[in-house]
Design a protein around this motif. Structure first.
Motif, PDB file in Angstrom:
ATOM      1  N   THR A  95     -19.135 -12.864 -20.060  1.00  0.00           N
ATOM      2  CA  THR A  95     -19.477 -11.990 -18.945  1.00  0.00           C
ATOM      3  C   THR A  95     -19.356 -10.562 -19.451  1.00  0.00           C
ATOM      4  OG1 THR A  95     -18.756 -13.521 -17.227  1.00  0.00           O
ATOM      5  CG2 THR A  95     -18.648 -11.181 -16.685  1.00  0.00           C
ATOM      6  N   GLU A  96     -20.157  -9.649 -18.898  1.00  0.00           N
ATOM      7  CA  GLU A  96     -20.124  -8.243 -19.312  1.00  0.00           C
ATOM      8  C   GLU A  96     -19.813  -7.363 -18.115  1.00  0.00           C
ATOM      9  OE1 GLU A  96     -23.240  -4.872 -21.080  1.00  0.00           O
ATOM     10  OE2 GLU A  96     -23.717  -6.999 -21.239  1.00  0.00           O
ATOM     11  N   ILE A  97     -18.933  -6.393 -18.306  1.00  0.00           N
ATOM     12  CA  ILE A  97     -18.680  -5.368 -17.288  1.00  0.00           C
ATOM     13  C   ILE A  97     -18.978  -4.018 -17.915  1.00  0.00           C
ATOM     14  CG2 ILE A  97     -16.187  -5.298 -17.802  1.00  0.00           C
ATOM     15  CD1 ILE A  97     -15.812  -4.664 -14.755  1.00  0.00           C
ATOM     16  N   LEU A  98     -19.795  -3.230 -17.239  1.00  0.00           N
ATOM     17  CA  LEU A  98     -20.350  -2.006 -17.813  1.00  0.00           C
ATOM     18  C   LEU A  98     -19.939  -0.813 -16.956  1.00  0.00           C
ATOM     19  CD1 LEU A  98     -24.003  -1.628 -18.961  1.00  0.00           C
ATOM     20  CD2 LEU A  98     -23.224  -0.234 -17.062  1.00  0.00           C
ATOM     21  N   VAL A  99     -19.573   0.300 -17.590  1.00  0.00           N
ATOM     22  CA  VAL A  99     -19.287   1.544 -16.870  1.00  0.00           C
ATOM     23  C   VAL A  99     -20.176   2.649 -17.444  1.00  0.00           C
ATOM     24  CG1 VAL A  99     -17.326   2.128 -18.377  1.00  0.00           C
ATOM     25  CG2 VAL A  99     -17.522   3.202 -16.126  1.00  0.00           C
ATOM     26  N   VAL A 100     -20.839   3.371 -16.567  1.00  0.00           N
ATOM     27  CA  VAL A 100     -21.733   4.458 -16.993  1.00  0.00           C
ATOM     28  C   VAL A 100     -20.904   5.716 -17.235  1.00  0.00           C
ATOM     29  CG1 VAL A 100     -23.721   5.882 -16.370  1.00  0.00           C
ATOM     30  CG2 VAL A 100     -23.640   3.481 -15.665  1.00  0.00           C
ATOM     31  N   VAL A 101     -21.075   6.301 -18.424  1.00  0.00           N
ATOM     32  CA  VAL A 101     -20.380   7.542 -18.780  1.00  0.00           C
ATOM     33  C   VAL A 101     -21.312   8.737 -18.585  1.00  0.00           C
ATOM     34  CG1 VAL A 101     -19.211   8.780 -20.654  1.00  0.00           C
ATOM     35  CG2 VAL A 101     -18.924   6.305 -20.415  1.00  0.00           C
ATOM     36  N   GLU A 102     -22.573   8.583 -18.995  1.00  0.00           N
ATOM     37  CA  GLU A 102     -23.582   9.641 -18.840  1.00  0.00           C
ATOM     38  C   GLU A 102     -24.902   9.006 -18.441  1.00  0.00           C
ATOM     39  OE1 GLU A 102     -24.143  11.914 -22.403  1.00  0.00           O
ATOM     40  OE2 GLU A 102     -22.001  12.003 -22.830  1.00  0.00           O
ATOM     41  N   GLY A 103     -25.689   9.746 -17.622  1.00  0.00           N
ATOM     42  CA  GLY A 103     -27.045   9.322 -17.321  1.00  0.00           C
ATOM     43  C   GLY A 103     -27.177   8.515 -16.043  1.00  0.00           C
ATOM     44  N   THR A 104     -28.405   8.069 -15.817  1.00  0.00           N
ATOM     45  CA  THR A 104     -28.751   7.281 -14.634  1.00  0.00           C
ATOM     46  C   THR A 104     -29.488   6.044 -15.095  1.00  0.00           C
ATOM     47  OG1 THR A 104     -29.005   9.329 -13.360  1.00  0.00           O
ATOM     48  CG2 THR A 104     -29.944   7.323 -12.413  1.00  0.00           C
ATOM     49  N   LEU A 105     -28.938   4.874 -14.784  1.00  0.00           N
ATOM     50  CA  LEU A 105     -29.501   3.622 -15.265  1.00  0.00           C
ATOM     51  C   LEU A 105     -29.946   2.726 -14.129  1.00  0.00           C
ATOM     52  CD1 LEU A 105     -26.962   2.547 -18.037  1.00  0.00           C
ATOM     53  CD2 LEU A 105     -29.187   3.622 -18.358  1.00  0.00           C
ATOM     54  N   TYR A 106     -31.083   2.081 -14.335  1.00  0.00           N
ATOM     55  CA  TYR A 106     -31.543   0.997 -13.471  1.00  0.00           C
ATOM     56  C   TYR A 106     -31.164  -0.280 -14.192  1.00  0.00           C
ATOM     57  CZ  TYR A 106     -34.975  -2.157 -11.277  1.00  0.00           C
ATOM     58  OH  TYR A 106     -35.594  -3.208 -10.637  1.00  0.00           O
ATOM     59  N   VAL A 107     -30.316  -1.100 -13.555  1.00  0.00           N
ATOM     60  CA  VAL A 107     -29.822  -2.317 -14.204  1.00  0.00           C
ATOM     61  C   VAL A 107     -30.105  -3.522 -13.317  1.00  0.00           C
ATOM     62  CG1 VAL A 107     -27.963  -0.992 -15.304  1.00  0.00           C
ATOM     63  CG2 VAL A 107     -27.487  -2.277 -13.204  1.00  0.00           C
ATOM     64  N   GLY A 108     -30.107  -4.701 -13.939  1.00  0.00           N
ATOM     65  CA  GLY A 108     -30.303  -5.896 -13.140  1.00  0.00           C
ATOM     66  C   GLY A 108     -30.091  -7.162 -13.931  1.00  0.00           C
ATOM     67  N   PHE A 109     -29.929  -8.263 -13.195  1.00  0.00           N
ATOM     68  CA  PHE A 109     -29.849  -9.586 -13.808  1.00  0.00           C
ATOM     69  C   PHE A 109     -30.552 -10.592 -12.916  1.00  0.00           C
ATOM     70  CE2 PHE A 109     -25.918  -9.402 -11.275  1.00  0.00           C
ATOM     71  CZ  PHE A 109     -25.901 -10.628 -10.626  1.00  0.00           C
ATOM     72  N   VAL A 110     -30.879 -11.743 -13.491  1.00  0.00           N
ATOM     73  CA  VAL A 110     -31.571 -12.811 -12.774  1.00  0.00           C
ATOM     74  C   VAL A 110     -30.645 -14.019 -12.716  1.00  0.00           C
ATOM     75  CG1 VAL A 110     -33.598 -14.317 -12.697  1.00  0.00           C
ATOM     76  CG2 VAL A 110     -33.807 -11.979 -13.578  1.00  0.00           C
ATOM     77  N   THR A 111     -30.472 -14.582 -11.523  1.00  0.00           N
ATOM     78  CA  THR A 111     -29.625 -15.767 -11.378  1.00  0.00           C
ATOM     79  C   THR A 111     -30.329 -16.981 -11.986  1.00  0.00           C
ATOM     80  OG1 THR A 111     -30.485 -16.390  -9.207  1.00  0.00           O
ATOM     81  CG2 THR A 111     -28.632 -14.835  -9.245  1.00  0.00           C
ATOM     82  N   PHE A 118     -33.362 -11.916  -8.379  1.00  0.00           N
ATOM     83  CA  PHE A 118     -33.214 -10.693  -9.159  1.00  0.00           C
ATOM     84  C   PHE A 118     -32.279  -9.754  -8.398  1.00  0.00           C
ATOM     85  CE2 PHE A 118     -35.128  -6.417 -10.275  1.00  0.00           C
ATOM     86  CZ  PHE A 118     -34.418  -6.311 -11.462  1.00  0.00           C
ATOM     87  N   ILE A 119     -31.168  -9.396  -9.021  1.00  0.00           N
ATOM     88  CA  ILE A 119     -30.176  -8.512  -8.414  1.00  0.00           C
ATOM     89  C   ILE A 119     -30.131  -7.241  -9.245  1.00  0.00           C
ATOM     90  CG2 ILE A 119     -27.718  -8.243  -7.886  1.00  0.00           C
ATOM     91  CD1 ILE A 119     -27.679 -11.304  -7.417  1.00  0.00           C
ATOM     92  N   SER A 120     -30.365  -6.078  -8.599  1.00  0.00           N
ATOM     93  CA  SER A 120     -30.475  -4.832  -9.352  1.00  0.00           C
ATOM     94  C   SER A 120     -29.849  -3.667  -8.591  1.00  0.00           C
ATOM     95  CB  SER A 120     -31.946  -4.521  -9.646  1.00  0.00           C
ATOM     96  OG  SER A 120     -32.650  -4.280  -8.436  1.00  0.00           O
ATOM     97  N   LYS A 121     -29.618  -2.593  -9.319  1.00  0.00           N
ATOM     98  CA  LYS A 121     -29.005  -1.398  -8.732  1.00  0.00           C
ATOM     99  C   LYS A 121     -29.238  -0.212  -9.653  1.00  0.00           C
ATOM    100  CE  LYS A 121     -24.533   0.057  -6.770  1.00  0.00           C
ATOM    101  NZ  LYS A 121     -24.916   0.194  -5.365  1.00  0.00           N
ATOM    102  N   VAL A 122     -29.271   0.990  -9.078  1.00  0.00           N
ATOM    103  CA  VAL A 122     -29.300   2.230  -9.858  1.00  0.00           C
ATOM    104  C   VAL A 122     -27.857   2.716  -9.981  1.00  0.00           C
ATOM    105  CG1 VAL A 122     -30.078   4.621  -9.962  1.00  0.00           C
ATOM    106  CG2 VAL A 122     -31.649   2.828  -9.169  1.00  0.00           C
ATOM    107  N   LEU A 123     -27.455   3.014 -11.222  1.00  0.00           N
ATOM    108  CA  LEU A 123     -26.078   3.424 -11.495  1.00  0.00           C
ATOM    109  C   LEU A 123     -26.016   4.868 -11.971  1.00  0.00           C
ATOM    110  CD1 LEU A 123     -24.816   0.320 -13.538  1.00  0.00           C
ATOM    111  CD2 LEU A 123     -24.713   0.682 -11.062  1.00  0.00           C
ATOM    112  N   TYR A 124     -24.918   5.528 -11.601  1.00  0.00           N
ATOM    113  CA  TYR A 124     -24.666   6.919 -11.981  1.00  0.00           C
ATOM    114  C   TYR A 124     -23.320   7.001 -12.700  1.00  0.00           C
ATOM    115  CZ  TYR A 124     -28.361   7.508  -8.536  1.00  0.00           C
ATOM    116  OH  TYR A 124     -29.537   7.407  -7.851  1.00  0.00           O
ATOM    117  N   PRO A 125     -23.002   8.152 -13.338  1.00  0.00           N
ATOM    118  CA  PRO A 125     -21.733   8.249 -14.058  1.00  0.00           C
ATOM    119  C   PRO A 125     -20.540   7.817 -13.190  1.00  0.00           C
ATOM    120  CG  PRO A 125     -23.091  10.119 -14.614  1.00  0.00           C
ATOM    121  CD  PRO A 125     -23.821   9.367 -13.519  1.00  0.00           C
ATOM    122  N   GLY A 126     -19.709   6.977 -13.760  1.00  0.00           N
ATOM    123  CA  GLY A 126     -18.553   6.451 -13.046  1.00  0.00           C
ATOM    124  C   GLY A 126     -18.798   5.133 -12.357  1.00  0.00           C
ATOM    125  N   ASP A 127     -20.066   4.721 -12.242  1.00  0.00           N
ATOM    126  CA  ASP A 127     -20.387   3.434 -11.610  1.00  0.00           C
ATOM    127  C   ASP A 127     -20.144   2.281 -12.578  1.00  0.00           C
ATOM    128  OD1 ASP A 127     -21.124   4.776  -9.338  1.00  0.00           O
ATOM    129  OD2 ASP A 127     -23.283   4.498  -9.609  1.00  0.00           O
TER     130      ASP A 127
END
Length: 202
Positions: A95-111, A118-127
């Motif tokens: 399993t992976e747990i990710l924390v954003v330090v810089e930038g804006t990311l669109y992330v997602g995974f497929v069950t 498809f489960i997705s989200k836009v992440l910002y620093p600290g997310d």
């Protein structure tokens, strides 16, 4: 010439050093040093000037031998501005747990099948975002600036299977007829993709 005691100690050490644990050599704990448990330079930005615009620096048991049997590893991922991508991939052992330090990311995974949600989200620093064990996932930088994340993985050797590379760049190549049927593609497109991903036909 070695004494009997020294010879026995040397033999025991060799036996221990030749033992595998989790597919890696098990080092004699008495011979461990701080270097077996450390890594320097993860603060340095990596080159993202490749085809996908990302660079993964994985710190697993190969880089930090002291991780063996501990069930964790770490990665720094750098993304180029405007579309730097960590392509769809899976970790077969983590399993992976990710924390954003810089930038804006669109992330997602497929069950998994049959839902394939498809489960997705836009992440910002600290997310923070979690990619469950074995599921296909990705990250895309949607900002005009570089992005950086740190990711923890629940294995000292998580492995990575990048989907397109594995399917179209296998060695030897998967029979194009199989891929044409599986992906509903013309066989010419399959041949093109196999050349693009550098698959070995020999």
């Amino acid at each position: 010439m070695l004494s009997i005691e020294e010879h026995e100690l040397h033999t025991r050490c060799l036996i221990k050093c030749l033992m595998f644990v989790n597919g890696k050599f098990c080092k004699d704990p008495k011979m461990a040093t701080a270097n077996d448990f450390s890594f320097s330079g993860l603060n340095i930005p990596r080159n993202t000037g490749n085809r996908v615009g990302s660079n993964v620096t994985l710190l697993n048991v190969d880089q930090i031998p002291g991780l063996n049997t501990l069930g964790i590893s770490l990665a720094r991922i750098d993304y180029a501005p405007n579309g730097g991508l960590n392509p769809p991939h899976t970790h077969p052992r983590a399993t992976e747990i990710l924390v954003v330090v810089e930038g804006t990311l669109y992330v997602g995974f497929v069950t998994s099948n049959p839902e394939n949600r498809f489960i997705s989200k836009v992440l910002y620093p600290g997310d923070v975002f979690v990619f469950p064990f074995g599921l296909i996932h990705f990250q895309l930088n949607i900002a005009k600036t570089p992005a950086v994340v740190f990711a923890g993985l629940s294995s000292q050797n998580p492995g990575t299977i990048t989907i397109a590379n594995a399917v179209f760049g296998s060695d030897p190549l998967i029979n194009p007829d199989v891929l044409a049927k599986a992906f509903h593609l013309d066989i010419k497109i399959v041949n093109y993709l196999q050349k693009l991903f550098g698959g070995n036909s020999e």
